[in-house]
Scaffold this active site. Sequence first.
Site, short mmCIF file in Angstrom:
data_model
loop_
_atom_site.label_atom_id
_atom_site.label_comp_id
_atom_site.label_asym_id
_atom_site.label_seq_id
_atom_site.Cartn_x
_atom_site.Cartn_y
_atom_site.Cartn_z
N ARG A 1 -27.75 52.83 73.67
CA ARG A 1 -26.32 52.66 73.98
C ARG A 1 -25.79 53.90 74.70
NH1 ARG A 1 -22.54 51.14 69.13
NH2 ARG A 1 -22.95 53.33 68.70
N PHE B 1 -20.59 43.98 63.51
CA PHE B 1 -20.99 45.23 62.89
C PHE B 1 -21.25 44.98 61.41
CE2 PHE B 1 -20.45 49.50 61.12
CZ PHE B 1 -21.31 50.19 61.95
N ASP C 1 -11.42 43.34 64.75
CA ASP C 1 -11.89 44.72 64.56
C ASP C 1 -11.87 45.37 65.95
OD1 ASP C 1 -13.32 47.09 64.28
OD2 ASP C 1 -14.75 46.26 62.86
#
Length: 418
Positions: free
Chosen positions: A379, A133, A205
């Site tokens: 997504r 990300f 993460d």
Amino acid sequence: MTTMTRNDCLTLDQGDTLAGFRNEFSLPEGTIYLDGNSLGAMPKAAPARAQQVITSEWGTDLIKSWNKAGWFDLPSRLGNLLAPLIGAAENEVVVTDSTSVNLFKALAAGLQIQASKKETVGRKVIVSERSNFPTDLYMAQGITRWLDRGYTIRLVDTPEELAEAINTEAALVMLTHVNYRTGYLHDMPALTAHAHKQGALILWDLAHSAGALPVELKRANADFAVGCTYKYLNGGPGSPAFIWVAQRHQEAFQHPLSGWWGHASPFAMQPAFEATAGIRRALCGTQPIVSLAMVECGLEVFAKTSMQAIRAKSLALTDLFIQLVEQRCSHHPLELVTPRMHAQRGSQVSFRHAHGYAVMQSLIARGVIGDYREPGIMRFGFTPLYVRFSDVWDAVEILRDILDTADYSMNAERHAVT
């Protein structure tokens, strides 16, 4: 593959042991919400809790609520509620700040710990993925520029390249457990063990895994972890994130954002900083109490079920979605970019289409809310607490109709947030 019907999906809904949790959330009529991997739905308890904080705790009790309502201890109390969902122990997690800020703290602490040890003092490499990300990469870039001591970032393009990239030059490995684009799920225990064998520390993460699948930080022997609460944990837009520090690192955990909430005696008002003991040293400044209070509403739902049950339904939902798209939309140029293997899949499914943004905007206009990420990726996030099997059928039927009729605009307006 067996051909499914909508009645088959309704039968699955009837046998779903998690079906009742849908009633815990406010979901607009006529909307199929497949974007819980970006922003979770609102728990029905949230408005009343917000009203209580605003009108009673703030409006009536004013500053007394730091003590009377337990505001001061809220980051720790929420951290202990969240801990079982990520395989952490009590007093290893606090809910505070944003994911980006917590990443900075963990990166700084990890590099400092490595620089303080004789065997790793010369290590200057942070390993991550190019597809991580962006905020994770930006924070790593920012701290290496700020330190200006020869630190570099080594990026790999595929998960298969990680083992070679994590070598004896690596000081720290920074990975997102579930990739935000593809939904690829890393093998946390294996990669953690490999990093440690090479003498590196590892920072995970958990933004796309906390609340979506079982996470076992302690069992994996991880070092640090961060994550947000506004996705699968349903804490509300921009709700505070969390940071986890393994107990073995807490005494050595230091970071540059040494604010007064991380002080050993914050109300002694001493001019010099002295870090408090334990995980609360990861705190920085005064906490956003209203937002923190909303996080508890989401976490309370998880206490009524198990991550194993959530994971089982997640895999069933994503299996069904992949099957139906490939059966009913097979004559359209859709490319599955999410792994088929359960051990490598989070709780989302991503398909690439040349006109993915336009198709997604048409889906949203027709009540199927997913989202889009470059390049060309649609997504679809599946939150087992409130997504039904019949929702999966209906979403695919609308997708099929949009593709069959080319009911999307090639000139769809690009919004600020995709």
